[in-house]
Design a protein around this motif. Structure first.
Motif, PDB file in Angstrom:
ATOM      1  N   PRO A 139      40.488  45.820  43.035  1.00  0.00           N
ATOM      2  CA  PRO A 139      39.355  44.789  42.462  1.00  0.00           C
ATOM      3  C   PRO A 139      39.920  43.410  42.169  1.00  0.00           C
ATOM      4  CG  PRO A 139      39.497  46.866  41.560  1.00  0.00           C
ATOM      5  CD  PRO A 139      40.705  46.972  42.280  1.00  0.00           C
ATOM      6  N   TYR A 140      39.088  42.469  42.464  1.00  0.00           N
ATOM      7  CA  TYR A 140      39.461  41.097  42.474  1.00  0.00           C
ATOM      8  C   TYR A 140      39.807  40.492  41.149  1.00  0.00           C
ATOM      9  CZ  TYR A 140      34.646  39.488  41.391  1.00  0.00           C
ATOM     10  OH  TYR A 140      33.566  39.114  40.791  1.00  0.00           O
ATOM     11  N   GLU A 141      39.662  41.446  40.197  1.00  0.00           N
ATOM     12  CA  GLU A 141      40.122  40.914  38.978  1.00  0.00           C
ATOM     13  C   GLU A 141      41.536  40.715  38.602  1.00  0.00           C
ATOM     14  OE1 GLU A 141      37.999  44.938  37.679  1.00  0.00           O
ATOM     15  OE2 GLU A 141      37.967  43.230  39.012  1.00  0.00           O
ATOM     16  N   TYR A 142      42.246  41.617  39.905  1.00  0.00           N
ATOM     17  CA  TYR A 142      43.658  41.885  39.557  1.00  0.00           C
ATOM     18  C   TYR A 142      44.242  40.914  40.616  1.00  0.00           C
ATOM     19  CZ  TYR A 142      42.436  46.144  37.204  1.00  0.00           C
ATOM     20  OH  TYR A 142      41.824  47.126  36.388  1.00  0.00           O
TER      21      TYR A 142
ATOM     22  N   ASN B 224      43.740  32.629  39.529  1.00  0.00           N
ATOM     23  CA  ASN B 224      42.798  33.646  39.429  1.00  0.00           C
ATOM     24  C   ASN B 224      41.696  33.801  40.329  1.00  0.00           C
ATOM     25  OD1 ASN B 224      44.261  34.646  37.241  1.00  0.00           O
ATOM     26  ND2 ASN B 224      43.134  33.382  35.812  1.00  0.00           N
ATOM     27  N   ALA B 225      41.158  34.734  40.883  1.00  0.00           N
ATOM     28  CA  ALA B 225      40.279  34.977  41.924  1.00  0.00           C
ATOM     29  C   ALA B 225      38.930  34.249  41.258  1.00  0.00           C
ATOM     30  CB  ALA B 225      39.755  36.221  42.108  1.00  0.00           C
ATOM     31  N   SER B 226      38.495  34.453  39.918  1.00  0.00           N
ATOM     32  CA  SER B 226      37.504  33.697  39.224  1.00  0.00           C
ATOM     33  C   SER B 226      37.709  32.067  39.419  1.00  0.00           C
ATOM     34  CB  SER B 226      37.471  34.097  37.751  1.00  0.00           C
ATOM     35  OG  SER B 226      38.828  33.599  37.012  1.00  0.00           O
ATOM     36  N   ASP B 227      38.731  31.637  39.695  1.00  0.00           N
ATOM     37  CA  ASP B 227      38.600  30.261  39.825  1.00  0.00           C
ATOM     38  C   ASP B 227      38.143  29.803  40.907  1.00  0.00           C
ATOM     39  OD1 ASP B 227      40.279  29.812  37.276  1.00  0.00           O
ATOM     40  OD2 ASP B 227      42.223  30.093  38.484  1.00  0.00           O
ATOM     41  N   TYR B 228      37.783  30.560  41.957  1.00  0.00           N
ATOM     42  CA  TYR B 228      37.171  30.312  43.397  1.00  0.00           C
ATOM     43  C   TYR B 228      35.691  30.375  43.263  1.00  0.00           C
ATOM     44  CZ  TYR B 228      41.702  29.380  45.250  1.00  0.00           C
ATOM     45  OH  TYR B 228      43.184  28.743  45.638  1.00  0.00           O
ATOM     46  N   ASN B 229      35.307  31.008  42.105  1.00  0.00           N
ATOM     47  CA  ASN B 229      33.706  31.381  42.038  1.00  0.00           C
ATOM     48  C   ASN B 229      33.300  32.197  43.199  1.00  0.00           C
ATOM     49  OD1 ASN B 229      32.978  29.814  39.650  1.00  0.00           O
ATOM     50  ND2 ASN B 229      33.275  27.935  40.874  1.00  0.00           N
ATOM     51  N   LEU B 230      34.462  33.318  43.291  1.00  0.00           N
ATOM     52  CA  LEU B 230      33.999  34.215  44.274  1.00  0.00           C
ATOM     53  C   LEU B 230      32.723  35.091  44.201  1.00  0.00           C
ATOM     54  CD1 LEU B 230      37.397  35.700  45.043  1.00  0.00           C
ATOM     55  CD2 LEU B 230      36.342  33.794  46.363  1.00  0.00           C
ATOM     56  N   GLY B 231      32.050  35.655  45.124  1.00  0.00           N
ATOM     57  CA  GLY B 231      30.859  36.505  45.159  1.00  0.00           C
ATOM     58  C   GLY B 231      31.127  37.489  43.881  1.00  0.00           C
TER      59      GLY B 231
ATOM     60  N   SER C 223      29.855  40.730  44.225  1.00  0.00           N
ATOM     61  CA  SER C 223      30.225  42.025  44.767  1.00  0.00           C
ATOM     62  C   SER C 223      31.594  41.739  45.397  1.00  0.00           C
ATOM     63  CB  SER C 223      29.298  42.404  45.798  1.00  0.00           C
ATOM     64  OG  SER C 223      29.382  41.608  46.994  1.00  0.00           O
ATOM     65  N   LYS C 224      32.246  43.205  45.771  1.00  0.00           N
ATOM     66  CA  LYS C 224      33.663  43.207  46.159  1.00  0.00           C
ATOM     67  C   LYS C 224      33.561  42.596  47.803  1.00  0.00           C
ATOM     68  CE  LYS C 224      35.516  47.204  46.821  1.00  0.00           C
ATOM     69  NZ  LYS C 224      36.227  48.399  46.436  1.00  0.00           N
ATOM     70  N   GLN C 225      32.623  43.047  48.320  1.00  0.00           N
ATOM     71  CA  GLN C 225      32.495  42.672  49.846  1.00  0.00           C
ATOM     72  C   GLN C 225      32.114  40.954  49.994  1.00  0.00           C
ATOM     73  OE1 GLN C 225      29.435  44.418  51.794  1.00  0.00           O
ATOM     74  NE2 GLN C 225      29.847  43.449  53.788  1.00  0.00           N
ATOM     75  N   ASP C 226      31.407  40.620  48.991  1.00  0.00           N
ATOM     76  CA  ASP C 226      31.352  38.905  49.050  1.00  0.00           C
ATOM     77  C   ASP C 226      32.444  38.416  48.782  1.00  0.00           C
ATOM     78  OD1 ASP C 226      28.771  39.161  49.878  1.00  0.00           O
ATOM     79  OD2 ASP C 226      27.801  38.990  47.951  1.00  0.00           O
ATOM     80  N   ALA C 227      33.301  38.701  47.786  1.00  0.00           N
ATOM     81  CA  ALA C 227      34.377  38.297  47.066  1.00  0.00           C
ATOM     82  C   ALA C 227      35.628  38.180  48.305  1.00  0.00           C
ATOM     83  CB  ALA C 227      34.901  38.842  45.823  1.00  0.00           C
ATOM     84  N   PHE C 228      35.517  39.373  48.819  1.00  0.00           N
ATOM     85  CA  PHE C 228      36.535  39.604  50.240  1.00  0.00           C
ATOM     86  C   PHE C 228      36.337  38.755  51.237  1.00  0.00           C
ATOM     87  CE2 PHE C 228      37.857  41.788  53.959  1.00  0.00           C
ATOM     88  CZ  PHE C 228      39.290  41.715  53.740  1.00  0.00           C
ATOM     89  N   ILE C 229      35.091  38.391  51.559  1.00  0.00           N
ATOM     90  CA  ILE C 229      34.689  37.432  52.719  1.00  0.00           C
ATOM     91  C   ILE C 229      35.076  36.158  52.473  1.00  0.00           C
ATOM     92  CG2 ILE C 229      32.864  36.665  54.108  1.00  0.00           C
ATOM     93  CD1 ILE C 229      31.420  39.283  53.566  1.00  0.00           C
TER      94      ILE C 229
END
Length: 379
Positions: free
Chosen positions: A336-339, A354-361, A363-369
């Protein structure tokens, strides 16, 4: 021990990284090859080396950490920079260095509960506001005063930083300090085994020989990953290549696969299987408060074991802290992208976000893409 935050600068090598804040017991450092993920792990190992009395050329640090008793420490300091053609030496060679070749501490400070325990500069050293005599300028005061009760708590915590790779050189023939039969009688309870200084293979052997329930749990988790396996055992090595007296003190892992009559010893099993056994064993048997560093989590691990191992890392043992690196898409996508901590680099400056700094999607799939696109740009 739990590392809460960390900031490092290496003036000799010419690199530094932002403060990293660790909010959980699992952190995945994500980034392309060469951005500095491994350097971060090595810097954490350097903290342990300094606590054990080593001098590290041009090293500057500030770390906030807590012990298993809940005591929080702030430890910071810096070594001067000695310009020389320095090789990367192992610990034994560093110990044998001439005193004149070693870096000296410019400053060091250890605080806990709003009290300054240790404060030193080039002119003087204070321990709880008491002026100390002149002591080694190359060794941390944590090492020099490690027998003082509160300092010992910090010293013991920093010595629980571990970097382990049990499969890099094939079967690891490590002989315990005492004969296996002696260890078996000395460590009969799970608490004694977990809190011992024995390596993870010896701990696994002790749980197996003493028929402790925890071994069944380790075996069950391994079979969840590799359902073709029906059993695991760990016994003294049997070989004609070593004297019996030596071989009988070397614990060796073997697995039994379904419909395969012979047991498969660890030097004949896949590296992914062996490393999975080791990681699961660490989750259940590592010393309370250990910080376990794993470089390139994906190396030798099969993709079928990532989900189960990750779930165990996050949920099974809350007293352990795992800091791992990876640039493998499957691993990143299944944690999970919170880690995540996304690592990038510009020159000698390593940036950690942190992943949150990039305003990722969401869903896990959106965040990964989106992360994949970020890493592609970095490469």
């Amino acid at each position: 021990m739990k590392i809460i935050s960390l900031r490092i600068k290496n003036n000799f090598l010419g690199w530094d990284f932002d403060e990293i804040k660790f909010s959980s017991n699992l952190t995945l450092l994500v980034g392309v090859s060469g951005v500095g993920k491994t350097q971060i792990l090595r810097a954490i190992i350097d903290l342990r080396s300094i606590a054990k009395g080593k001098a590290i050329n041009g090293f500057e640090w500030k770390v906030i950490f807590s012990t298993v008793n809940g005591t929080e420490f702030v430890w910071e300091g810096s070594f001067d920079t000695v310009e020389k053609n320095e090789l990367s030496l192992d610990d034994t060679e560093k110990e044998n260095q001439d005193e004149k070749e070693k870096s000296s501490l410019i400053s060091e400070k250890l605080s806990s509960k709003n009290e300054v325990l240790i404060e030193r500069n080039k002119e003087e050293i204070k321990f709880r506001d008491t002026l100390m005599p002149k002591l080694s300028s190359h060794q941390s005061m944590i090492y020099i005063l490690k027998e003082e009760s509160l300092i010992k708590e910090a010293f013991d915590a920093l010595n629980k930083i571990e970097y382990r790779d049990h499969t890099r050189n094939g079967m690891r023939l490590r002989i315990p300090n005492k004969p296996l039969h002696s260890l078996k009688s000395n460590y009969k309870t799970l608490e004694n085994i977990v809190n011992s200084d024995e390596d993870i293979r010896t701990k696994l052997y002790l749980t197996f020989e003493n028929k402790l329930d925890i071994f069944d749990k380790i075996r069950s988790r391994f079979i969840d990953v590799f359902p073709q396996v029906e059993n695991i055992k760990i016994e003294p090595l049997e070989t004609d290549d070593l004297p019996k007296k030596i071989a009988e003190d070397i614990p060796v892992i073997s697995i039994k696969e379904k419909a395969v009559p012979k047991w498969i010893r660890e030097d004949r099993m896949s590296s992914g299987m062996l490393r999975t056994i080791v990681h699961i064993s660490e989750i259940f048997l590592a010393n309370e408060g250990s910080v376990i560093l794993i470089d390139e989590f994906e190396n030798s691990l099969g993709i079928n074991c990532i989900d189960i191992l990750t779930d165990d890392l996050i949920h099974e043992n809350k007293t352990l802290q795992f800091i791992a690196t990876s640039h493998h898409p499957y691993i990143i996508n299944n944690i999970p992208y919170e880690y995540w901590k996304i690592v990038t680099r510009q020159g000698g400056h390593i940036r950690i976000c942190n992943a949150s700094d990039y305003n990722l999607g969401k869903s896990k799939q959106d965040a990964f893409i989106q992360l994949t696109k970020i890493l592609e740009k970095q490469s």
